[in-house]
Design a protein around this motif. Structure first.
Motif, PDB file in Angstrom:
ATOM      1  N   GLY A  18       0.814  -1.205   0.000  1.00  0.00           N
ATOM      2  CA  GLY A  18       0.000   0.000   0.000  1.00  0.00           C
ATOM      3  C   GLY A  18       0.850   1.259   0.000  1.00  0.00           C
ATOM      4  O   GLY A  18       0.505   2.253  -0.657  1.00  0.00           O
ATOM      5  N   GLU A  19       1.978   1.218   0.700  1.00  0.00           N
ATOM      6  CA  GLU A  19       2.863   2.376   0.698  1.00  0.00           C
ATOM      7  C   GLU A  19       3.501   2.561  -0.673  1.00  0.00           C
ATOM      8  O   GLU A  19       3.646   3.692  -1.154  1.00  0.00           O
ATOM      9  N   ARG A  20       3.866   1.456  -1.335  1.00  0.00           N
ATOM     10  CA  ARG A  20       4.466   1.568  -2.673  1.00  0.00           C
ATOM     11  C   ARG A  20       3.473   2.191  -3.657  1.00  0.00           C
ATOM     12  O   ARG A  20       3.851   3.028  -4.495  1.00  0.00           O
ATOM     13  N   ARG A  21       2.203   1.812  -3.567  1.00  0.00           N
ATOM     14  CA  ARG A  21       1.188   2.408  -4.453  1.00  0.00           C
ATOM     15  C   ARG A  21       1.034   3.896  -4.176  1.00  0.00           C
ATOM     16  O   ARG A  21       0.880   4.700  -5.106  1.00  0.00           O
ATOM     17  N   PHE A  22       1.083   4.260  -2.902  1.00  0.00           N
ATOM     18  CA  PHE A  22       0.971   5.680  -2.546  1.00  0.00           C
ATOM     19  C   PHE A  22       2.147   6.473  -3.113  1.00  0.00           C
ATOM     20  O   PHE A  22       1.954   7.550  -3.694  1.00  0.00           O
ATOM     21  N   ARG A  23       3.342   5.961  -2.972  1.00  0.00           N
ATOM     22  CA  ARG A  23       4.516   6.676  -3.463  1.00  0.00           C
ATOM     23  C   ARG A  23       4.492   6.804  -4.986  1.00  0.00           C
ATOM     24  O   ARG A  23       4.999   7.786  -5.550  1.00  0.00           O
ATOM     25  N   ALA A  24       3.884   5.845  -5.669  1.00  0.00           N
ATOM     26  CA  ALA A  24       3.787   5.925  -7.127  1.00  0.00           C
ATOM     27  C   ALA A  24       2.936   7.101  -7.568  1.00  0.00           C
ATOM     28  O   ALA A  24       3.093   7.627  -8.675  1.00  0.00           O
ATOM     29  N   ARG A  25       2.011   7.544  -6.684  1.00  0.00           N
ATOM     30  CA  ARG A  25       1.136   8.671  -7.031  1.00  0.00           C
ATOM     31  C   ARG A  25       1.917   9.977  -7.139  1.00  0.00           C
ATOM     32  O   ARG A  25       1.408  10.957  -7.698  1.00  0.00           O
ATOM     33  N   GLN A  26       3.131  10.009  -6.623  1.00  0.00           N
ATOM     34  CA  GLN A  26       3.953  11.208  -6.758  1.00  0.00           C
ATOM     35  C   GLN A  26       4.225  11.542  -8.229  1.00  0.00           C
ATOM     36  O   GLN A  26       4.518  12.692  -8.556  1.00  0.00           O
ATOM     37  N   HIS A  27       4.113  10.561  -9.092  1.00  0.00           N
ATOM     38  CA  HIS A  27       4.506  10.743 -10.485  1.00  0.00           C
ATOM     39  C   HIS A  27       3.321  10.672 -11.456  1.00  0.00           C
ATOM     40  O   HIS A  27       3.496  10.956 -12.638  1.00  0.00           O
ATOM     41  N   ASN A  28       2.108  10.284 -10.967  1.00  0.00           N
ATOM     42  CA  ASN A  28       0.973  10.141 -11.885  1.00  0.00           C
ATOM     43  C   ASN A  28      -0.343  10.561 -11.229  1.00  0.00           C
ATOM     44  O   ASN A  28      -1.358   9.881 -11.370  1.00  0.00           O
ATOM     45  N   LEU A  29      -0.324  11.681 -10.506  1.00  0.00           N
ATOM     46  CA  LEU A  29      -1.493  12.082  -9.723  1.00  0.00           C
ATOM     47  C   LEU A  29      -2.728  12.266 -10.610  1.00  0.00           C
ATOM     48  O   LEU A  29      -3.806  11.752 -10.290  1.00  0.00           O
ATOM     49  N   GLU A  30      -2.619  13.013 -11.704  1.00  0.00           N
ATOM     50  CA  GLU A  30      -3.800  13.297 -12.512  1.00  0.00           C
ATOM     51  C   GLU A  30      -4.402  12.013 -13.080  1.00  0.00           C
ATOM     52  O   GLU A  30      -5.623  11.801 -13.011  1.00  0.00           O
ATOM     53  N   THR A  31      -3.587  11.147 -13.623  1.00  0.00           N
ATOM     54  CA  THR A  31      -4.097   9.898 -14.188  1.00  0.00           C
ATOM     55  C   THR A  31      -4.788   9.060 -13.120  1.00  0.00           C
ATOM     56  O   THR A  31      -5.890   8.525 -13.338  1.00  0.00           O
ATOM     57  N   ALA A  32      -4.142   8.938 -11.950  1.00  0.00           N
ATOM     58  CA  ALA A  32      -4.705   8.129 -10.869  1.00  0.00           C
ATOM     59  C   ALA A  32      -6.024   8.719 -10.373  1.00  0.00           C
ATOM     60  O   ALA A  32      -6.984   7.982 -10.100  1.00  0.00           O
ATOM     61  N   GLN A  33      -6.109  10.043 -10.255  1.00  0.00           N
ATOM     62  CA  GLN A  33      -7.330  10.668  -9.769  1.00  0.00           C
ATOM     63  C   GLN A  33      -8.470  10.553 -10.790  1.00  0.00           C
ATOM     64  O   GLN A  33      -9.623  10.302 -10.420  1.00  0.00           O
ATOM     65  N   ARG A  34      -8.176  10.711 -12.059  1.00  0.00           N
ATOM     66  CA  ARG A  34      -9.226  10.547 -13.077  1.00  0.00           C
ATOM     67  C   ARG A  34      -9.734   9.096 -13.088  1.00  0.00           C
ATOM     68  O   ARG A  34     -10.946   8.859 -13.235  1.00  0.00           O
ATOM     69  N   ASP A  35      -8.836   8.143 -12.927  1.00  0.00           N
ATOM     70  CA  ASP A  35      -9.253   6.739 -12.857  1.00  0.00           C
ATOM     71  C   ASP A  35     -10.119   6.493 -11.623  1.00  0.00           C
ATOM     72  O   ASP A  35     -11.100   5.735 -11.680  1.00  0.00           O
ATOM     73  N   ARG A  36      -9.744   7.111 -10.509  1.00  0.00           N
ATOM     74  CA  ARG A  36     -10.519   6.955  -9.277  1.00  0.00           C
ATOM     75  C   ARG A  36     -11.940   7.490  -9.460  1.00  0.00           C
ATOM     76  O   ARG A  36     -12.924   6.857  -9.053  1.00  0.00           O
ATOM     77  N   LEU A  37     -12.073   8.664 -10.073  1.00  0.00           N
ATOM     78  CA  LEU A  37     -13.400   9.232 -10.308  1.00  0.00           C
ATOM     79  C   LEU A  37     -14.224   8.324 -11.214  1.00  0.00           C
ATOM     80  O   LEU A  37     -15.416   8.082 -10.955  1.00  0.00           O
ATOM     81  N   ALA A  38     -13.626   7.817 -12.277  1.00  0.00           N
ATOM     82  CA  ALA A  38     -14.359   6.950 -13.201  1.00  0.00           C
ATOM     83  C   ALA A  38     -14.888   5.710 -12.493  1.00  0.00           C
ATOM     84  O   ALA A  38     -16.029   5.274 -12.725  1.00  0.00           O
ATOM     85  N   ARG A  39     -14.084   5.121 -11.590  1.00  0.00           N
ATOM     86  CA  ARG A  39     -14.524   3.931 -10.860  1.00  0.00           C
ATOM     87  C   ARG A  39     -15.715   4.254  -9.964  1.00  0.00           C
ATOM     88  O   ARG A  39     -16.703   3.501  -9.930  1.00  0.00           O
ATOM     89  N   ILE A  40     -15.651   5.364  -9.247  1.00  0.00           N
ATOM     90  CA  ILE A  40     -16.754   5.744  -8.360  1.00  0.00           C
ATOM     91  C   ILE A  40     -18.024   6.004  -9.169  1.00  0.00           C
ATOM     92  O   ILE A  40     -19.127   5.566  -8.799  1.00  0.00           O
ATOM     93  N   LEU A  41     -17.903   6.707 -10.298  1.00  0.00           N
ATOM     94  CA  LEU A  41     -19.080   7.045 -11.096  1.00  0.00           C
ATOM     95  C   LEU A  41     -19.719   5.808 -11.718  1.00  0.00           C
ATOM     96  O   LEU A  41     -20.943   5.751 -11.866  1.00  0.00           O
TER      97      LEU A  41
END
Length: 553
Positions: A18-41
């Motif tokens: 879980g920590e490794r996934r969090f640290r990966a967000r340092q480099h792909n925040l926009e992509t990860a957040q757009r994917d998160r929104l799509a999953r919720i919707l």
């Protein structure tokens, strides 16, 4: 039974992915957040009426231009219907339970905790706890206490499903492992009253010589634990010496009674005063205390640190029952990018930005869209962007962005906090809060009332002149606001007042609980809206009586 240290070791291994996934967000925040929104919707659209079904290709720009910013009032009816019928109204993700919470002045709100939402919370817990083990290695050497925020006594007949247990935020595997390291069993919250639950908690803590972690939300809650340890020391000593709950056995017979003759002897010899030396002797292995420490919680966090100096301290990041915004990581509070979808409303312009569009120095209020089905939900907090960890924004909590508006004056908590920070507080005196009270003035008229906590050795009446000066200073500060000055000029508001009283923060918390708020959820904030009459403890203080005599004269 897994040993405590082995349990810590296995848990640390489980947390690392879980920590490794969090640290990966340092480099792909926009992509990860757009994917998160799509999953919720996708999950939300599965339960919407046909006319409201969303196209699977919706982007954030489409979502933001169509969906309104919301508060709990927007969701109250569908949540109530979902509770009563069992039919999913907000999202297709199955609801595991409903978590009760109470805001600064509101009664109970019920937040759906779905499977998806719990996974989102777990995404914040893994990197946070991994970093805790790294920063405070001593926490792996003993037992831990992660707080419970108990239901009011009047709600306890509803059963255990709705208990605010921090362990319930973890996945099943992590929860089982953490259970092997806990000093206080979950069952304490099943006691019939909050008083009995508190007694059992304090007894378990006193019986744990290898206590390594005390993690609570409000520092005043932890201070209450220490105070009750002294208040009940004789009864606690008897329980720990005999291994019997004594007069509380009918309320606590579902719990194994803690027993520790050495701790019983320590309590018997103690005079009950909050002495750091005693707490160091009782809990020599204490390595970490975690609590809110920003804005108006600062003075109480400092007091807690003074009483438990043997432990390191970590301030809580921004976490609400409705969702998590930041986690402590390193020396920053960093966006919990593994969790929900985040937007931020600029305090200066009103413009709403996605998380990847934040700039250093902005003051913003978070909006969260979560796996519980709450969309664009305004938490009511104000944060400042203090920097970035890669692409992840670091956010500092400034205070509640809520305003008190008794007669149109629109005073916000940050304004009041600035005055509190700029004011000198002599000795051990501490401000508790400023109440925007609908009946806080003379003759039960609207007024702002500063509550100050006096040490036991101080006489309240001797502080009358100082209290009057603080009241005048606060009133002058608030008069810098056009709307407040206008309300004063029109005689809609009484001048600000100040009440100095012993145990003011304890009395304030009791008054909040009497209004139906949940212990542990009650935040001692700089500004509170207080409908109706002031608590009797504040109106009956010697300072208040002297003020009234002077006013009548």
């Amino acid at each position: 039974m897994i040993s405590t240290r082995l349990g810590h070791g296995v848990l640390r291994q489980i947390l690392r992915p879980g920590e490794r996934r969090f640290r990966a967000r340092q480099h792909n925040l926009e992509t990860a957040q757009r994917d998160r929104l799509a999953r919720i919707l996708r999950q939300v659209s599965a339960v919407r009426d046909q006319q409201a079904l969303w196209h699977g290709g919706w982007r954030w720009e489409d979502f933001a231009s169509t969906e309104p910013v919301t508060s709990y009032a927007h969701w109250r009816d569908p949540v109530s219907d979902q509770i009563s019928t069992g039919r999913q109204r907000l999202t297709s993700s199955p609801t595991r339970r409903y978590q009760p919470t109470s805001g600064s002045s509101s009664a109970i709100k019920w937040i759906p905790y779905t499977r998806q939402f719990l996974q989102e919370l777990d995404g914040a817990i893994a990197p946070w706890m991994s970093d805790l083990y790294r920063q405070f290695p001593g926490i792996a050497r003993g037992k831990q206490y992660w707080s419970l925020s108990w239901l009011p006594s009047s709600m306890r007949q509803q059963g255990s499903d709705h208990l605010n247990d921090d362990m319930k935020l973890l996945s099943t595997g992590k929860r089982l492992l953490m259970g092997q390291t806990q000093a206080v069993p979950e069952g304490v919250a099943l006691a019939p009253t909050s008083d009995d639950a508190m007694f059992a908690t304090v007894a378990c803590l006193a019986a744990t010589p290898d206590l390594a972690v005390i993690s609570v939300w409000s520092p005043t809650f932890a201070l209450g634990l220490l105070s009750n340890l002294g208040r009940w020391r004789e009864e606690l000593a008897e329980v720990l010496r005999t291994g019997s709950w004594g007069r509380r056995r009918h309320a606590l017979n579902h719990l194994e009674t803690p027993q520790n003759p050495h701790a019983a002897a320590q309590l018997t010899a103690w005079d009950g005063h909050s002495d750091p030396a005693f707490f160091r002797e009782l809990w020599p292995e204490l390595a970490l205390v975690s609590a809110w420490s920003t804005a108006s919680a600062g003075p109480w966090a400092n007091e807690l640190r003074r009483k438990l100096p043997q432990a390191g301290f970590q301030g809580k990041a921004l976490w609400a029952t409705e969702g998590v915004v930041t986690i402590p990581y390193g020396d920053q509070h960093v966006l919990a990018a593994n969790s929900h979808f985040y937007e931020f409303e600029d305090a200066a312009t009103g413009r709403i930005h996605p998380s990847w569009d934040l700039r250093d120095g902005q003051q913003v209020s978070p909006l969260i869209t979560t796996g519980s089905g709450l969309l664009r939900y305004r938490l009511g907090d104000l944060v400042e962007v203090t920097g970035h960890m890669g692409q992840l924004p670091c956010l500092s909590f400034l205070g509640r962005s809520n305003t008190v508006d008794l007669v149109g004056e629109k005073i916000d908590a940050v304004t009041v906090q600035q005055w509190l920070d700029d004011t000198r507080w002599p000795g051990a005196l501490q401000p508790v809060t400023v109440l925007g009270a609908a009946r806080g003035g003379y003759g039960n008229r609207p007024a702002y009332v500063l509550i100050v906590n006096l040490p036991d050795k101080e006489e309240p009446a001797s502080w009358f002149d100082q209290a009057r000066e603080w009241a005048r200073s606060l009133d002058a500060w608030l008069c810098e606001s056009f709307h407040y000055r206008l309300a004063r000029d029109l005689d809609q508001l009484e001048p600000a007042r100040c009440v100095c009283i012993h145990s003011a923060h304890d009395r304030y918390l009791e008054a909040c609980k009497e209004r139906g708020m949940i212990e542990g959820d009650i935040k001692v904030e700089s500004l509170k809206h207080w409908p109706g009459a002031l608590p009797t403890a504040f109106t009956a203080s010697p300072v208040t009586r002297k003020e009234e005599v002077a006013h009548e004269a």
